[in-house]
Write a protein that holds these residues in place. Structure first.
Motif, mmCIF file in Angstrom:
data_model
loop_
_atom_site.group_PDB
_atom_site.id
_atom_site.type_symbol
_atom_site.label_atom_id
_atom_site.label_comp_id
_atom_site.label_asym_id
_atom_site.label_seq_id
_atom_site.Cartn_x
_atom_site.Cartn_y
_atom_site.Cartn_z
ATOM 1 N N THR A 11 0.430 -63.703 -8.699
ATOM 2 C CA THR A 11 0.264 -62.426 -8.011
ATOM 3 C C THR A 11 -1.210 -62.025 -7.993
ATOM 4 O O THR A 11 -1.744 -61.645 -6.952
ATOM 5 C CB THR A 11 1.137 -61.345 -8.674
ATOM 6 N N VAL A 58 4.570 -63.098 -14.977
ATOM 7 C CA VAL A 58 5.510 -61.991 -15.199
ATOM 8 C C VAL A 58 4.898 -60.669 -14.733
ATOM 9 O O VAL A 58 3.758 -60.339 -15.069
ATOM 10 C CB VAL A 58 5.867 -61.890 -16.699
ATOM 11 N N MET A 60 6.350 -56.581 -14.350
ATOM 12 C CA MET A 60 7.467 -55.643 -14.583
ATOM 13 C C MET A 60 8.670 -56.374 -15.165
ATOM 14 O O MET A 60 9.812 -56.181 -14.720
ATOM 15 C CB MET A 60 7.868 -54.931 -13.275
ATOM 16 N N GLU A 64 8.064 -64.077 -10.635
ATOM 17 C CA GLU A 64 8.105 -63.916 -9.168
ATOM 18 C C GLU A 64 9.469 -64.359 -8.625
ATOM 19 O O GLU A 64 9.942 -65.461 -8.941
ATOM 20 C CB GLU A 64 7.014 -64.758 -8.489
ATOM 21 N N LEU A 90 1.233 -61.192 -20.306
ATOM 22 C CA LEU A 90 0.425 -60.583 -21.371
ATOM 23 C C LEU A 90 1.184 -60.648 -22.682
ATOM 24 O O LEU A 90 0.577 -60.742 -23.754
ATOM 25 C CB LEU A 90 0.084 -59.136 -21.012
ATOM 26 N N ALA A 91 2.517 -60.631 -22.606
ATOM 27 C CA ALA A 91 3.305 -60.696 -23.835
ATOM 28 C C ALA A 91 3.016 -61.987 -24.597
ATOM 29 O O ALA A 91 3.072 -62.011 -25.832
ATOM 30 C CB ALA A 91 4.793 -60.602 -23.504
ATOM 31 N N GLY A 122 -1.925 -64.318 -20.093
ATOM 32 C CA GLY A 122 -2.508 -64.143 -18.758
ATOM 33 C C GLY A 122 -3.827 -63.394 -18.836
ATOM 34 O O GLY A 122 -4.601 -63.582 -19.785
ATOM 35 N N ALA A 123 -4.068 -62.540 -17.855
ATOM 36 C CA ALA A 123 -5.349 -61.839 -17.786
ATOM 37 C C ALA A 123 -5.136 -60.381 -17.404
ATOM 38 O O ALA A 123 -4.150 -60.037 -16.747
ATOM 39 C CB ALA A 123 -6.238 -62.519 -16.746
ATOM 40 N N LYS A 133 -2.951 -49.284 -10.173
ATOM 41 C CA LYS A 133 -2.619 -50.440 -11.020
ATOM 42 C C LYS A 133 -3.518 -50.467 -12.269
ATOM 43 O O LYS A 133 -3.074 -50.762 -13.358
ATOM 44 C CB LYS A 133 -2.798 -51.733 -10.206
#
Ligand SMILES: Cc1cc2nc3c(=O)[nH]c(=O)nc-3n(C[C@H](O)[C@H](O)[C@H](O)COP(=O)(O)O)c2cc1C
Length: 174
Positions: A11, A58, A60, A64, A90-91, A122-123, A133
């Motif tokens: 995303t 991931v 929400m 996807e 991020l988890a 992730g980032a 956002k």
């Protein structure tokens, strides 16, 4: 020499970077790697592939939807060929239980139980997010405690050594 297909969903772009990195590792080991954004490449696995590494990120609480569709459509091929899933969230940076629960949900939604699963951090790309956002992600990061909240810069939590190890361990199973 094998031909390895690396279809991914992304995303904000971090999973694309990870997929390209995995492709480079695979090529450095003398194999062919074809890295493909599912949105552009479509939902078929090209004939002649010897293995498939699927990537998704991931948002929400879920991966996807179009990656889930891809997996549902290609489940038989994924079960027949050596295959793996890498999940970016991020988890995965400090909250393994949640990162694992996203994968469990993905497995339930798609029916695919990959033999190999990797969880990659992730980032937080604050400088690329729009205003809303950025605010939401800052609030989530603040609530978590293990994430950074200075929105004037970006943070990458991907551990590239771990990504390399995952790619090499996968190659070793072929
Ligand atoms: C709007 C938004 C929602 C997100 N929701 C979650 C979440 O529910 N759980 C999580 O672990 N990470 C979440 N993330 C973090 C992303 O998984 C992380 O930024 C990742 O690097 C995105 O990968 P991509 O750039 O390939 O899309 C979210 C990120 C954004 C921007």
């Amino acid at each position: 020499m094998g031909s390895i297909y690396i279809p991914y969903g992304t995303t904000e772009g971090q999973t694309a970077r990870i997929a390209e990195f995995i492709g480079d590792v695979i090529q450095a080991h003398g194999h062919q790697a074809r890295v493909a954004d599912i949105k552009q490449a479509g939902d078929s696995i090209p004939p002649g592939c010897d293995a498939v590494l699927v990537g998704a990120s991931v948002h929400m609480g879920t991966h996807e939807e179009y990656v889930q569709d891809f997996v549902r459509k290609n489940r038989e091929t994924l079960e027949r060929l050596p295959s793996a899933l890498f999940s970016v969230s991020l988890a995965a940076h400090g909250d393994a239980e949640n990162a694992e629960s996203y994968v469990r949900e993905f497995e339930e939604q798609t029916g695919w139980r990959p033999a190999h699963v990797a969880l990659f951090g992730g980032a937080l790309l604050y400088t690329h997010y729009g205003f809303i956002k950025r605010l939401i992600m800052k609030k989530i990061a603040g609530d978590k405690g293990s994430l950074d909240t200075d929105t004037s810069r970006d943070y990458v939590y991907t551990e590239w050594d771990g990504v390399k190890r995952f790619a090499e361990d996968f190659l070793a199973t072929l």
